[in-house]
Motif scaffolding. Structure first.
Motif, PDB file in Angstrom:
ATOM      1  N   ASP A 159       0.876  -1.160   0.000  1.00 31.21           N
ATOM      2  CA  ASP A 159       0.000   0.000   0.000  1.00 31.21           C
ATOM      3  C   ASP A 159       0.917   1.215   0.000  1.00 31.21           C
ATOM      4  OD1 ASP A 159      -2.113   1.771   0.282  1.00 31.21           O
ATOM      5  OD2 ASP A 159      -2.421   1.344   2.418  1.00 31.21           O
TER       6      ASP A 159
ATOM      7  N   THR B  29      -5.130   1.780  -6.825  1.00 35.63           N
ATOM      8  CA  THR B  29      -5.679   1.056  -5.687  1.00 35.63           C
ATOM      9  C   THR B  29      -7.118   0.682  -5.985  1.00 35.63           C
ATOM     10  OG1 THR B  29      -4.248   2.098  -4.047  1.00 35.63           O
ATOM     11  CG2 THR B  29      -6.353   1.247  -3.267  1.00 35.63           C
TER      12      THR B  29
ATOM     13  N   GLY C   7     -12.060  -3.052  -3.839  1.00 38.78           N
ATOM     14  CA  GLY C   7     -12.797  -4.304  -3.691  1.00 38.78           C
ATOM     15  C   GLY C   7     -11.936  -5.431  -3.149  1.00 38.78           C
ATOM     16  N   GLU C   8     -12.466  -6.648  -3.262  1.00 35.80           N
ATOM     17  CA  GLU C   8     -11.785  -7.857  -2.827  1.00 35.80           C
ATOM     18  C   GLU C   8     -11.503  -8.734  -4.035  1.00 35.80           C
ATOM     19  OE1 GLU C   8     -13.253  -9.796   0.983  1.00 35.80           O
ATOM     20  OE2 GLU C   8     -15.045  -8.696   0.358  1.00 35.80           O
ATOM     21  N   THR C   9     -10.482  -9.575  -3.911  1.00 33.57           N
ATOM     22  CA  THR C   9     -10.290 -10.544  -4.975  1.00 33.57           C
ATOM     23  C   THR C   9     -11.444 -11.542  -4.952  1.00 33.57           C
ATOM     24  OG1 THR C   9      -9.018 -12.135  -3.670  1.00 33.57           O
ATOM     25  CG2 THR C   9      -7.781 -10.372  -4.778  1.00 33.57           C
TER      26      THR C   9
ATOM     27  N   HIS D 177     -10.976 -14.237  -2.387  1.00 35.98           N
ATOM     28  CA  HIS D 177     -11.384 -13.904  -1.025  1.00 35.98           C
ATOM     29  C   HIS D 177     -12.897 -13.960  -0.880  1.00 35.98           C
ATOM     30  CE1 HIS D 177      -7.368 -11.606  -0.308  1.00 35.98           C
ATOM     31  NE2 HIS D 177      -7.287 -12.862   0.064  1.00 35.98           N
ATOM     32  N   LEU D 178     -13.610 -13.469  -1.889  1.00 35.85           N
ATOM     33  CA  LEU D 178     -15.065 -13.490  -1.820  1.00 35.85           C
ATOM     34  C   LEU D 178     -15.599 -14.918  -1.780  1.00 35.85           C
ATOM     35  CD1 LEU D 178     -16.011 -10.630  -4.310  1.00 35.85           C
ATOM     36  CD2 LEU D 178     -16.443 -10.661  -1.846  1.00 35.85           C
TER      37      LEU D 178
ATOM     38  N   ASP E 121     -14.137 -17.518  -0.598  1.00 38.37           N
ATOM     39  CA  ASP E 121     -13.856 -18.089   0.723  1.00 38.37           C
ATOM     40  C   ASP E 121     -14.714 -17.468   1.821  1.00 38.37           C
ATOM     41  OD1 ASP E 121     -11.943 -19.782  -0.305  1.00 38.37           O
ATOM     42  OD2 ASP E 121     -10.263 -18.448   0.155  1.00 38.37           O
ATOM     43  N   ARG E 122     -15.047 -16.182   1.669  1.00 42.67           N
ATOM     44  CA  ARG E 122     -15.700 -15.447   2.754  1.00 42.67           C
ATOM     45  C   ARG E 122     -17.210 -15.562   2.746  1.00 42.67           C
ATOM     46  NH1 ARG E 122     -17.864 -10.549   3.237  1.00 42.67           N
ATOM     47  NH2 ARG E 122     -17.269  -9.877   1.145  1.00 42.67           N
TER      48      ARG E 122
ATOM     49  N   VAL F 189     -10.382  -8.760  -9.180  1.00 41.73           N
ATOM     50  CA  VAL F 189     -10.912  -7.968  -8.069  1.00 41.73           C
ATOM     51  C   VAL F 189     -12.316  -7.521  -8.424  1.00 41.73           C
ATOM     52  CG1 VAL F 189     -10.728  -5.750  -6.857  1.00 41.73           C
ATOM     53  CG2 VAL F 189      -8.722  -7.195  -7.113  1.00 41.73           C
TER      54      VAL F 189
ATOM     55  N   GLU G  78     -15.208  -4.909  -7.457  1.00 41.81           N
ATOM     56  CA  GLU G  78     -15.390  -3.618  -6.791  1.00 41.81           C
ATOM     57  C   GLU G  78     -16.694  -3.002  -7.281  1.00 41.81           C
ATOM     58  OE1 GLU G  78     -12.776   0.462  -6.139  1.00 41.81           O
ATOM     59  OE2 GLU G  78     -12.452  -0.742  -7.922  1.00 41.81           O
TER      60      GLU G  78
END
Length: 307
Positions: free
Chosen positions: A42, A104, A107-109, A112-113, A115-116, A156, A158
Motif C-alpha cells: 500500500d 488502488t 474491492g476484494e479478490t 477472497h469473496l 472463501d468469505r 478484483v 469492486e
C-alpha cells in the motif's frame, strides 16, 4: 555458470518498512502481500495525492533479470492499455529497482469473496462476471496478448465490477513451454506446452466461473504450499510452488458443473463448454460472451419484478 545463491536456500528477506521511498514521489504505507517473487505494498503517490499499489521484486529475488523483465513488461502494458475491466498502471520504473505503480482497488479478490461468503454466488452474478471477463479478454486479445493466468485470485470485484489483474505471464499466441500459468488452473495445452491460442483464456474464464459457482475448482489440486507463493510459473522460471510433470487437468475432463451445483442449463452448458479438453471444441470469447448474455436476458425475462 551463475554463482548466485539458489532461490530455495536464500533466507527470506523482510518487506520494506513503512516510510520507505522505493522510487521518487512514492512512500510505502504498509506491506500488503508476498508471492513467490513479488512484494505488494500500500503506497502513497505525492503527485496524485492518493493511495496506490506498489509492486516490486522481493529483496531475495532482485538481480534475477528474467523476473525484472517480466515486471517491467507488465507495467508498460498496463500503462498503455485502457479498459474498464483491467487494472491500470500509473508508472513503471527500471531503477533503482524494477517497480510498477498500480491504481488502488477498493474491492476484494474473487478468491477472497469465494472463501468469505456463506453462500455460493447467484447464477445471475456468475453470468454477469463472465460477461465482464469476456470483455477484458476480448480487449487483451485485440492487443495481441493472451493472459494465460486467469483465476479468482487475479480478479478484483469492486462495486459489482470485475477488474483483471496480473499480466506477468501474458504473451502473444504461439508456442510456449510447458507449465505457463498456475497449477490446477492452467488449460491442458498450457500444462503440456506447445501452441497456445485464445482458447487457453476461454479455459481460464470457465474455471474461474466454475469455482465461483461451486466454491471449488473442478480438479483436485491438493493443499496450498506455504502461503507465500502464488503457484504461477512462466514455464521457464519458477515463481511459486515447484515445477511438476503431473497436472490434474491432463488426467481427464473436468466434471460437469451440474454435478456440484444446480444452475440454469444454458449457464451450465456455457461453463462446461469452456472446459473441454480440446481447445478447438471450446467457444470463442465472443461466442461465450453471447451465450452468457443470453442467459442473463432469459433470467431477467423469467424473473418477476418485485412489488
Amino acid at each position: 555458470m551463475s554463482l548466485a545463491t539458489p532461490t530455495a536456500t536464500r533466507p527470506a528477506a523482510p518487506p520494506l518498512p513503512p516510510g520507505s521511498t522505493p522510487a521518487t514521489g512514492y512512500e510505502i504505507l504498509a506491506h500488503l502481500a508476498r508471492t513467490g517473487w513479488l512484494d505488494l505494498y500500500d503506497g502513497w503517490s505525492e503527485q496524485r495525492d492518493c493511495r496506490c499499489v506498489v509492486k516490486v521484486l522481493r529483496p531475495d529475488r532482485r538481480g534475477e533479470g528474467r523476473l525484472a523483465e517480466r515486471l517491467v513488461r507488465e507495467g508498460r502494458w498496463l500503462q498503455r492499455f485502457t479498459h474498464p475491466h483491467l487494472v491500470r498502471a500509473y508508472e513503471t520504473f527500471t531503477s533503482p529497482e524494477p517497480l510498477v505503480v498500480l491504481e488502488t482497488l477498493a474491492g476484494e479478490t474473487l478468491a477472497h469473496l469465494i472463501d468469505r461468503l456463506p453462500r455460493r454466488a447467484a447464477a445471475e452474478d456468475v453470468a454477469v462476471l463472465g460477461v465482464q471477463l469476456c470483455s477484458a479478454l476480448h480487449y487483451l486479445h485485440g492487443q495481441g496478448l493472451l493472459h494465460l493466468d486467469l483465476k479468482p485470485a487475479n480478479v478484483v470485484v469492486e462495486c459489482a465490477r470485475a477488474k483483471v489483474l496480473d499480466l506477468s505471464v501474458a504473451h502473444a499466441p504461439g508456442t510456449a513451454p510447458a507449465g505457463v500459468g498456475t497449477f490446477g488452473y492452467m488449460s491442458p495445452e498450457q500444462a503440456r506446452g506447445g501452441a497456445l491460442s485464445a482458447a487457453a483464456d476461454v479455459w481460464g474464464i470457465g474455471i474461474t466461473l466454475y469455482e465461483l459457482a461451486t466454491g471449488d475448482v473442478p480438479f483436485d489440486i491438493g493443499a496450498t504450499t506455504d502461503g507465500t507463493t502464488d503457484g504461477t510459473t512462466d514455464g521457464a522460471t519458477a515463481t511459486g510452488g515447484e515445477a511438476t510433470d503431473w497436472y490434474p487437468q491432463l488426467e481427464g475432463p473436468a466434471p460437469p458443473v451440474c454435478a456440484r451445483r444446480r444452475l440454469p442449463p444454458a449457464l451450465a452448458a456455457a461453463i462446461d463448454g469452456c472446459l473441454r479438453p480440446d481447445p478447438a471444441d471450446r467457444p470463442s470469447v465472443s461466442e461465450l460472451s453471447a451465450a452468457l448474455d443470453a442467459t442473463l436476458r432469459r433470467h431477467r425475462r423469467d424473473t418477476p419484478e418485485a412489488g
